[in-house]
Design an enzyme around this catalytic site. Structure first.
Site, PDB file in Angstrom:
ATOM      1  N   ARG A   1       0.841  -1.195   0.000  1.00 26.71           N
ATOM      2  CA  ARG A   1       0.000   0.000   0.000  1.00 26.71           C
ATOM      3  C   ARG A   1       0.874   1.242   0.000  1.00 26.71           C
ATOM      4  O   ARG A   1       1.974   1.216   0.535  1.00 26.71           O
ATOM      5  CB  ARG A   1      -0.890   0.019   1.245  1.00 26.71           C
TER       6      ARG A   1
ATOM      7  N   ASP B   1       0.634   5.530   0.939  1.00 30.87           N
ATOM      8  CA  ASP B   1      -0.198   6.530   1.622  1.00 30.87           C
ATOM      9  C   ASP B   1      -0.604   7.661   0.683  1.00 30.87           C
ATOM     10  O   ASP B   1      -0.062   7.792  -0.415  1.00 30.87           O
ATOM     11  CB  ASP B   1       0.590   7.115   2.801  1.00 30.87           C
TER      12      ASP B   1
ATOM     13  N   ARG C   1       9.641   6.991   5.207  1.00 33.96           N
ATOM     14  CA  ARG C   1       9.494   8.419   5.516  1.00 33.96           C
ATOM     15  C   ARG C   1      10.089   8.762   6.882  1.00 33.96           C
ATOM     16  O   ARG C   1      10.646   9.847   7.086  1.00 33.96           O
ATOM     17  CB  ARG C   1       8.021   8.827   5.439  1.00 33.96           C
TER      18      ARG C   1
END
Lengths: 264, 264
Positions: free
Chosen positions: A60, A62, A210
């Site tokens: 996935r 974001d 991140r």
């Protein structure tokens, strides 16, 4: 998400897709925003005349995160008798005008699953390191004004490579069963005004890249020594690490399988 | 456009600016669209409290064409007592939210003029050469599906380098006094799915780089032999050359002066 093979009468397709995450709520279908999954499944329904279609992804992403080569599976009815070029171009057509398109399509090998068969994922995090705000790369880089010391970042990154408990770099929302991951690559390079961080692992925790980028930036700007990243890692505490770098600098660059589903 | 020095009480600034041409009508101020010049002069008026400001550029760009490092002159009142960082950051601030920003600013050397002092301009034309439409590079590349033979393009480009009458590659709207130009560089390279054409000359005719790109594409796709470009050049007739490549693939990459106005 289907964890096993396609339903009777369906064939599994592997797709390599590129998308610009700006303005989207990420890969996964959600109530409150437009997702890549919803766009892709809607395009697939149009391609096969209204039949519902289920997709699953290698990973996935974001909201705001991009993908250059995400791998997705899509089970399409055998009766549609689609060729690979038809799937690639037909889905890309029905995805217009959104910035999502199919780079490659192929019938998946028997037993193949986009997520569970994947051996590794790779991401690139891009920082634009200059005083002037991003223009040509708007929405595709993190803007850091203070000059970054890439050698210090590389030295710090070296401490994070390998198998570790990455709790310090794991989002509170992470749904993984444990915090241990093996980081195979964490490479920092400069090309003019750009500083890129390439990361590769079998799998990542939520926000891991991140969060690594946010801490590496503190090393590059001289707020932390490279060695401090070892202390942060050992603390296994998200509160002692740096901030989460913004989504727009992140791009999924590839997914690897034991056998390339798109052929040699 | 001022061809001589700044008016009394004004100082000439050299600016290096980056802009995304998408949705703009080009560099030059026009009645029917938003131009980079209008955005820049409006930002400068805000910076110096409402005084009118005149700018001139090293070269005009058309609607949809981008610039990574365009050089512009701007005459600002001495009384404003502005420092270089103030000019760079203040103009960039007042240019928000438009995708135009100042990379560098410096007081210009005596007698310097952004256009007339320039020794060369360089442009890059970028083709995305793959079946799938552009996604991450949307509005910044020309999409060519048919595989391009870069070696053939290089062989054809070699015939165009040097001093020639470029009438075959000159727009009907070109306001230059003559069709002769000296092309110092016309380099074609492939990097994965990207084919880039780098061009450098003292000056260019209107649409010259886009017209060269349109003809080189015909060579790359096999519709023309490399040698046919020599025939097209010799004909001095726009009608025998290829189409004008679209603006979004073009980016001004640099301007050179006898002495770098931004210092060593």
């Amino acid at each position: 998400m289907a964890t096993d093979g396609p339903a009777p009468g369906f064939r599994r397709w592997a797709l390599e897709i590129e998308y610009d995450g700006t303005g989207l709520c990420g890969w996964q279908r959600q109530e409150n925003g437009l997702s890549v999954q919803e766009l892709l499944e809607t395009a697939a329904m149009r391609l096969v005349s209204g039949l519902p279609v289920a997709s699953a992804t290698a990973g996935r992403t974001d909201a705001g995160v991009h993908a250059a080569a995400m791998v997705v599976q899509l089970d399409l009815p055998e009766a549609a008798e689609l060729g690979a070029h038809h799937v690639r171009d037909g889905l890309s057509f029905h995805l217009k005008p959104h910035l999502v398109a199919i780079r490659r399509a192929a019938l998946a090998p028997p037993g193949w699953h986009a997520r569970f068969s994947a051996l590794w994922r790779s991401y690139r995090y891009t920082i634009l390191n200059r005083p002037t705000r991003p223009v040509l790369d708007h929405d595709h880089v993190w803007h850091v004004k203070r000059p970054l010391d890439v050698e210090a970042m590389r030295a710090g990154a070296a401490l994070l490579i390998g198998r570790h408990d990455f709790s310090s770099f794991r989002a509170a929302s992470c749904q993984a069963s444990g915090p241990v991951r093996t980081l195979d690559l964490l490479d920092v390079r400069r090309d003019g005004e750009y500083v890129t961080i390439d990361a590769k692992a079998r799998s990542f925790l939520h926000h891991q890249v991140r969060n690594l980028a946010g801490s590496l930036q503190l090393v590059g700007s001289g707020q932390w020594t490279p060695g401090h990243l070892g202390t942060v890692l050992a603390a296994r505490d998200r509160r002692v690490a740096g901030p989460t770098a913004p989504p727009e600098g992140l791009c999924l660059t590839g997914v690897g399988y034991p056998e390339d589903p798109f052929g040699p």
